[in-house]
Scaffold this active site. Structure first.
Site, mmCIF file in Angstrom:
data_model
loop_
_atom_site.group_PDB
_atom_site.id
_atom_site.type_symbol
_atom_site.label_atom_id
_atom_site.label_comp_id
_atom_site.label_asym_id
_atom_site.label_seq_id
_atom_site.Cartn_x
_atom_site.Cartn_y
_atom_site.Cartn_z
ATOM 1 N N LYS A 176 0.845 -1.186 0.000
ATOM 2 C CA LYS A 176 0.000 0.000 0.000
ATOM 3 C C LYS A 176 0.889 1.247 0.000
ATOM 4 O O LYS A 176 2.056 1.122 0.362
ATOM 5 C CB LYS A 176 -0.957 -0.003 1.182
ATOM 6 C CG LYS A 176 -0.284 0.205 2.534
ATOM 7 C CD LYS A 176 -1.282 0.436 3.629
ATOM 8 C CE LYS A 176 -1.671 1.878 3.751
ATOM 9 N NZ LYS A 176 -0.783 2.697 4.580
ATOM 10 N N ASP A 205 -2.283 -6.054 2.555
ATOM 11 C CA ASP A 205 -2.701 -5.148 3.619
ATOM 12 C C ASP A 205 -2.275 -5.838 4.907
ATOM 13 O O ASP A 205 -2.820 -6.887 5.259
ATOM 14 C CB ASP A 205 -4.225 -4.970 3.592
ATOM 15 C CG ASP A 205 -4.689 -4.010 4.687
ATOM 16 O OD1 ASP A 205 -4.091 -4.009 5.772
ATOM 17 O OD2 ASP A 205 -5.652 -3.270 4.444
ATOM 18 N N HIS A 206 -1.307 -5.250 5.597
ATOM 19 C CA HIS A 206 -0.716 -6.009 6.714
ATOM 20 C C HIS A 206 -1.718 -6.267 7.849
ATOM 21 O O HIS A 206 -1.465 -7.098 8.711
ATOM 22 C CB HIS A 206 0.577 -5.352 7.208
ATOM 23 C CG HIS A 206 0.376 -4.162 8.093
ATOM 24 N ND1 HIS A 206 0.136 -2.902 7.619
ATOM 25 C CD2 HIS A 206 0.381 -4.043 9.431
ATOM 26 C CE1 HIS A 206 0.001 -2.066 8.629
ATOM 27 N NE2 HIS A 206 0.152 -2.734 9.746
ATOM 28 N N LYS A 210 -2.660 -9.932 10.913
ATOM 29 C CA LYS A 210 -2.823 -9.939 12.376
ATOM 30 C C LYS A 210 -3.744 -11.090 12.778
ATOM 31 O O LYS A 210 -4.810 -11.266 12.197
ATOM 32 C CB LYS A 210 -3.404 -8.599 12.848
ATOM 33 C CG LYS A 210 -2.468 -7.413 12.584
ATOM 34 C CD LYS A 210 -3.069 -6.121 13.103
ATOM 35 C CE LYS A 210 -2.305 -4.900 12.617
ATOM 36 N NZ LYS A 210 -1.030 -4.661 13.289
ATOM 37 N N GLU A 244 -3.449 5.278 17.550
ATOM 38 C CA GLU A 244 -1.994 5.141 17.627
ATOM 39 C C GLU A 244 -1.454 6.217 18.555
ATOM 40 O O GLU A 244 -2.010 7.321 18.614
ATOM 41 C CB GLU A 244 -1.377 5.350 16.254
ATOM 42 C CG GLU A 244 -1.767 4.306 15.232
ATOM 43 C CD GLU A 244 -1.007 4.528 13.936
ATOM 44 O OE1 GLU A 244 0.086 3.978 13.806
ATOM 45 O OE2 GLU A 244 -1.509 5.264 13.079
ATOM 46 N N ASP A 263 -4.414 7.077 4.275
ATOM 47 C CA ASP A 263 -3.415 6.167 4.827
ATOM 48 C C ASP A 263 -4.045 4.956 5.532
ATOM 49 O O ASP A 263 -3.488 3.864 5.517
ATOM 50 C CB ASP A 263 -2.553 6.968 5.831
ATOM 51 C CG ASP A 263 -1.361 6.197 6.350
ATOM 52 O OD1 ASP A 263 -0.653 5.578 5.532
ATOM 53 O OD2 ASP A 263 -1.128 6.208 7.577
ATOM 54 N N HIS A 268 -6.934 -0.507 5.834
ATOM 55 C CA HIS A 268 -7.034 -1.191 7.131
ATOM 56 C C HIS A 268 -8.451 -1.132 7.728
ATOM 57 O O HIS A 268 -8.987 -2.148 8.173
ATOM 58 C CB HIS A 268 -6.054 -0.588 8.139
ATOM 59 C CG HIS A 268 -4.645 -0.518 7.635
ATOM 60 N ND1 HIS A 268 -4.114 -1.464 6.793
ATOM 61 C CD2 HIS A 268 -3.654 0.384 7.845
ATOM 62 C CE1 HIS A 268 -2.858 -1.144 6.524
ATOM 63 N NE2 HIS A 268 -2.559 -0.033 7.137
ATOM 64 N N LYS A 368 -3.503 9.540 14.966
ATOM 65 C CA LYS A 368 -2.154 9.460 15.534
ATOM 66 C C LYS A 368 -2.068 10.348 16.771
ATOM 67 O O LYS A 368 -2.838 11.286 16.923
ATOM 68 C CB LYS A 368 -1.140 9.915 14.495
ATOM 69 C CG LYS A 368 -1.088 8.967 13.294
ATOM 70 C CD LYS A 368 0.164 9.143 12.483
ATOM 71 C CE LYS A 368 0.138 8.272 11.238
ATOM 72 N NZ LYS A 368 0.313 6.844 11.528
HETATM 73 C C1 BG6 Z 1 0.421 1.770 7.975
HETATM 74 C C2 BG6 Z 1 0.250 3.266 7.918
HETATM 75 O O1 BG6 Z 1 -0.178 1.170 6.863
HETATM 76 O O2 BG6 Z 1 -0.204 1.283 9.156
HETATM 77 C C3 BG6 Z 1 0.874 3.915 9.142
HETATM 78 O O3 BG6 Z 1 0.877 3.776 6.751
HETATM 79 C C4 BG6 Z 1 0.288 3.318 10.404
HETATM 80 O O4 BG6 Z 1 0.684 5.321 9.133
HETATM 81 C C5 BG6 Z 1 0.367 1.787 10.351
HETATM 82 O O5 BG6 Z 1 1.036 3.801 11.502
HETATM 83 C C6 BG6 Z 1 -0.391 1.173 11.509
HETATM 84 O O6 BG6 Z 1 -0.096 -0.191 11.566
HETATM 85 P P1 BG6 Z 1 -0.161 -0.995 12.928
HETATM 86 O O7 BG6 Z 1 0.067 -2.416 12.515
HETATM 87 O O8 BG6 Z 1 0.915 -0.418 13.807
HETATM 88 O O9 BG6 Z 1 -1.517 -0.737 13.473
#
Ligand code: BG6
Length: 520
Positions: A176, A205-206, A210, A244, A263, A268, A368
């Site tokens: 992404k 999409d990471h 999870k 975050e 973002d 997500h 954030k």
């Molecule tokens: C990323 C965003 O894809 O996901 C970041 O670009 C964000 O801005 C991050 O901080 C959040 O990932 P996680 O796994 O820490 O919730």
């Protein structure tokens, strides 16, 4: 916890029937070369190299496996091996795996715009196929800036590296952000599909790596008791919080052109929403699952300009105190414009137009520099049809809430009313909770392991299809349009270390609701 009393789970030793490893041996991925574009970048360091190494330690990689790093940095093979090794979790139990892994690392310097890079890469791949018996199977991972995505795919096509023939597979993983709005996402899809078949494309999409996110499906569809109440008859609304504590760190340059909406939301947040709201798939095959996710994303009611004004909130963090330390405002972060109007917080109310969810709002907030790192999906159930205990002193008026906690703690809890012990009839709210780490131990994984492994075995279930990505952008495009013509008037509008702008609270208050209080 205030005046609300809670009974913590008391059971001592968790009991669970786990399949033993001999019953379910992991299937070792087949021979292949993992070609990593952007090999000297941050993602390689933080996630990809450790995840590949963890797969090696778990013996899930074939002996006929190799990694080729590609980047513009002038590194020798030794430099590259040393650099990658410094990112890996060391330990006495890792020595053999480290040696195994290091000898399979290779490096190719090159500019992604130069066809010569791809000609050299092709020769190198052919040589590795011969030496390592990798059988011409290649996984190209684009861990680069997004401006290179299309270019690299075109170059792979021109160098005849993308063609699948004679039983060899070629797959491309794209990180992404996938586009910066609907139009650019559609253009990128067109570009890459002119070279690749959809089944060769893995849009990552990471969040889908999870454990708790994957568990949403198991929780919903492997337990008979939740499905009958998972609808508008029993659920009042759903709240998704993705908070975050970090600011933009060293990514101010990128973030100031993107903002939190782009973002976090089309990717997500939409993943969390679609898994929560989708219908049961007919099987766990990639397209069966993704069809249902796409269907629910397409059912999100499009926002009119008026809706955007009434149902969206944006914020930007100012200075504040976090963990006893002063932290600076977003506008003072490196790479961020002094008068930046980029949002670092978004809250939105969405409706889903289908039979299951008609009239059940989905609220989410993501930002954030908030009070606490915390991601959860809270299913807020309706009140009982009549209040039998209305005359009993209530410690707090409660409704049942089911909370799927994604991070930092991975847990599921259900709150319900209970009688407070004693001669008087008093009612309070208690929790039943399940914590992953108590049952399964601490998780040392990065979250990328399952995703990389799935690419190698050709399982695209946890990856986004073109229509899903586009559906995510379709939700946020109208918001971006309205925000563009109506710039924010009073940024920054929340202090670092708070829960975001007051307008986010008002968004729910207008509906007679409030955000769930998240305890430290
Ligand atoms: C990323 C965003 O894809 O996901 C970041 O670009 C964000 O801005 C991050 O901080 C959040 O990932 P996680 O796994 O820490 O919730």
């Amino acid at each position: 916890m205030g005046d609300q009393f809670r009974i913590r789970e008391l059971s001592a030793t968790p009991q669970i029937d786990l399949p033993s490893d001999t019953e379910h041996p992991g299937r070792v991925a087949g021979p292949c070369v993992f070609v990593l574009f952007g090999a000297a970048g941050d993602l390689t360091k933080r996630k990809l190299a450790p995840a590949l190494f963890n797969l090696a330690k778990a013996r899930l990689l074939s002996d006929n496996f190799a990694v080729i790093g590609v980047s513009v940095d002038d590194l020798s093979l030794e430099d590259f091996r040393r650099q990658v090794s410094s990112f890996l979790p060391a330990g006495p139990d890792s020595t053999r795996a480290l040696e195994w892994f290091q000898t399979r690392l290779f490096y190719e310097r090159g500019d992604f715009a130069d066809p010569n890079t791809f000609a050299k890469l092709r020769e190198r791949l052919a040589a590795i196929d011969t030496e390592q018996h990798t059988e011409g199977n290649y996984l190209f991972y684009l861990a680069t800036a997004p401006r290179f995505f299309s270019q690299i795919v075109q170059q792979l096509g021109a160098a005849a590296l993308s063609r699948q023939e004679n039983g060899r597979w070629r797959r491309v993983v794209i990180e992404k952000p996938f586009g910066h709005d609907l139009e650019s996402a559609q253009a990128l899809n067109r570009d890459i599909k002119s070279v690749l078949q959809e089944n060769q494309i893995y849009r990552i999409d990471h969040y889908l790596g999870k454990e708790t996110v994957q568990n949403i499906m198991v929780f919903r569809f492997d337990n008979a008791i939740f499905e009958p109440i998972w609808n508008r008859r029993y659920i009042d609304h759903v709240q998704i919080t993705n908070a975050e504590t970090v600011g933009v760190e060293q990514r101010g340059g990128y973030f100031d052109t993107a903002g939190t909406l782009r973002d976090m939301v089309p990717n997500h947040v939409m993943q969390l929403l679609s898994l929560t709201a989708m219908e049961s798939p007919v099987s766990f095959q990639a397209d069966a699952v993704r069809n249902e996710q796409a269907k629910v994303l397409h059912s999100i009611q499009p926002l009119s300009s008026d809706d955007v004004l009434q149902r969206s909130v944006r914020g930007q963090y100012g200075p504040g105190v976090m963990d006893g330390k002063n932290v600076s405002a977003y506008r003072a972060e490196p790479g961020v414009a002094a008068e930046s109007r980029t949002e670092t917080f978004v809250a939105l109310k969405l409706n889903i137009d289908n039979w299951r969810w008609a009239g059940v709002p989905f609220y989410f907030r993501t930002g954030k520099r908030l009070t606490q790192r915390h991601t959860e999906i809270a299913i807020q159930f309706k009140r009982t049809p009549f209040e039998l205990f209305r005359n009993a002193p209530l410690h707090k008026l409660h409704t049942n809430t089911l909370v799927i906690q994604v991070q930092p703690v991975e847990a599921i809890s259900l709150s319900f009313g209970a009688k407070i012990p004693g001669p008087l009839l008093r009612v309070g709210s208690v929790d039943m909770s399940f914590e992953y780490s108590r049952y399964f131990g601490a998780d040392a994984y990065t979250g990328y392991e399952v995703l990389l492994y799935d690419c190698m075995i050709g399982d695209a279930t946890l990856f986004q299809r073109a229509d899903m990505v586009e559906a995510g952008w379709r939700v946020v495009d109208p918001v971006m349009d309205v925000w563009r013509v109506l710039p924010p008037r009073k940024f920054p509008n929340y202090a670092s270390g708070s829960w975001g702008p007051v307008e986010a609270d008002q968004l729910l208050q207008l509906d007679g609701r409030q955000w769930r209080r998240i305890e430290p």
